[in-house]
Design a protein around this motif. Sequence first.
Motif, PDB file in Angstrom:
ATOM      1  N   ALA A  49       2.844 -12.572   9.245  1.00 45.12           N
ATOM      2  CA  ALA A  49       2.397 -12.610  10.640  1.00 45.12           C
ATOM      3  C   ALA A  49       0.946 -13.082  10.720  1.00 45.12           C
ATOM      4  CB  ALA A  49       2.555 -11.253  11.296  1.00 45.12           C
ATOM      5  N   ASN A  50       0.096 -12.590   9.837  1.00 49.68           N
ATOM      6  CA  ASN A  50      -1.296 -13.039   9.798  1.00 49.68           C
ATOM      7  C   ASN A  50      -1.396 -14.524   9.466  1.00 49.68           C
ATOM      8  OD1 ASN A  50      -2.269 -10.504  10.424  1.00 49.68           O
ATOM      9  ND2 ASN A  50      -2.601  -9.934   8.291  1.00 49.68           N
ATOM     10  N   PHE A  51      -0.579 -14.992   8.549  1.00 48.22           N
ATOM     11  CA  PHE A  51      -0.533 -16.408   8.181  1.00 48.22           C
ATOM     12  C   PHE A  51      -0.159 -17.268   9.395  1.00 48.22           C
ATOM     13  CE2 PHE A  51       2.326 -19.868   6.687  1.00 48.22           C
ATOM     14  CZ  PHE A  51       1.364 -20.678   6.097  1.00 48.22           C
ATOM     15  N   LEU A  52       0.870 -16.856  10.141  1.00 49.47           N
ATOM     16  CA  LEU A  52       1.282 -17.620  11.318  1.00 49.47           C
ATOM     17  C   LEU A  52       0.194 -17.640  12.381  1.00 49.47           C
ATOM     18  CD1 LEU A  52       5.030 -16.595  11.729  1.00 49.47           C
ATOM     19  CD2 LEU A  52       4.084 -18.696  10.761  1.00 49.47           C
ATOM     20  N   GLU A  53      -0.475 -16.518  12.586  1.00 48.79           N
ATOM     21  CA  GLU A  53      -1.563 -16.462  13.564  1.00 48.79           C
ATOM     22  C   GLU A  53      -2.697 -17.395  13.163  1.00 48.79           C
ATOM     23  OE1 GLU A  53      -1.600 -15.138  16.596  1.00 48.79           O
ATOM     24  OE2 GLU A  53       0.485 -14.631  16.179  1.00 48.79           O
ATOM     25  N   ALA A  54      -3.008 -17.459  11.876  1.00 46.85           N
ATOM     26  CA  ALA A  54      -4.052 -18.359  11.397  1.00 46.85           C
ATOM     27  C   ALA A  54      -3.661 -19.818  11.635  1.00 46.85           C
ATOM     28  CB  ALA A  54      -4.342 -18.115   9.917  1.00 46.85           C
ATOM     29  N   LEU A  55      -2.391 -20.152  11.430  1.00 42.03           N
ATOM     30  CA  LEU A  55      -1.925 -21.518  11.698  1.00 42.03           C
ATOM     31  C   LEU A  55      -2.048 -21.864  13.173  1.00 42.03           C
ATOM     32  CD1 LEU A  55       1.296 -21.844   9.516  1.00 42.03           C
ATOM     33  CD2 LEU A  55      -0.913 -22.928   9.134  1.00 42.03           C
ATOM     34  N   LYS A  56      -1.709 -20.916  14.023  1.00 45.24           N
ATOM     35  CA  LYS A  56      -1.792 -21.161  15.465  1.00 45.24           C
ATOM     36  C   LYS A  56      -3.246 -21.334  15.908  1.00 45.24           C
ATOM     37  CE  LYS A  56       2.374 -18.538  16.475  1.00 45.24           C
ATOM     38  NZ  LYS A  56       2.894 -17.283  17.048  1.00 45.24           N
ATOM     39  N   ALA A  57      -4.151 -20.593  15.296  1.00 47.42           N
ATOM     40  CA  ALA A  57      -5.565 -20.657  15.666  1.00 47.42           C
ATOM     41  C   ALA A  57      -6.224 -21.945  15.189  1.00 47.42           C
ATOM     42  CB  ALA A  57      -6.307 -19.454  15.089  1.00 47.42           C
ATOM     43  N   HIS A  58      -5.716 -22.516  14.095  1.00 44.75           N
ATOM     44  CA  HIS A  58      -6.301 -23.721  13.504  1.00 44.75           C
ATOM     45  C   HIS A  58      -5.205 -24.723  13.180  1.00 44.75           C
ATOM     46  CE1 HIS A  58     -10.024 -21.502  13.116  1.00 44.75           C
ATOM     47  NE2 HIS A  58      -9.341 -20.535  12.565  1.00 44.75           N
ATOM     48  N   PRO A  59      -4.564 -25.290  14.208  1.00 47.52           N
ATOM     49  CA  PRO A  59      -3.456 -26.230  13.958  1.00 47.52           C
ATOM     50  C   PRO A  59      -3.927 -27.486  13.240  1.00 47.52           C
ATOM     51  CG  PRO A  59      -4.072 -26.268  16.262  1.00 47.52           C
ATOM     52  CD  PRO A  59      -4.876 -25.163  15.620  1.00 47.52           C
ATOM     53  N   CYS A  60      -3.035 -28.058  12.453  1.00 49.11           N
ATOM     54  CA  CYS A  60      -3.325 -29.335  11.782  1.00 49.11           C
ATOM     55  C   CYS A  60      -3.382 -30.438  12.820  1.00 49.11           C
ATOM     56  CB  CYS A  60      -2.240 -29.649  10.752  1.00 49.11           C
ATOM     57  SG  CYS A  60      -2.141 -28.450   9.444  1.00 49.11           S
ATOM     58  N   ARG A  61      -4.185 -31.409  12.548  1.00 52.01           N
ATOM     59  CA  ARG A  61      -4.308 -32.525  13.517  1.00 52.01           C
ATOM     60  C   ARG A  61      -3.850 -33.793  12.906  1.00 52.01           C
ATOM     61  NH1 ARG A  61      -9.632 -30.798  16.748  1.00 52.01           N
ATOM     62  NH2 ARG A  61      -9.097 -28.639  16.694  1.00 52.01           N
TER      63      ARG A  61
END
Length: 61
Positions: A49-61
């Motif tokens: 869950a923490n990993f997914l939240e980090a991805l959402k906060a810093h999406p790849c561009r």
Amino acid sequence: MSNWRKSSYSGEGDGNNCVEIATTPTHIAVRDSKTPTTRTLTFPVAAFANFLEALKAHPCR
């Protein structure tokens, strides 16, 4: 684990080039859909869950 599923974003153009996840009450398992019989990665639910939240906060561009 027997409840493997692909992302709803995995469309026809993506074929099997994605990851699949399976869940239990305590863990999330991840595997490569191209080679489902090879090893999986398993994470505690809170860590995933923490990993997914980090991805959402810093999406790849």
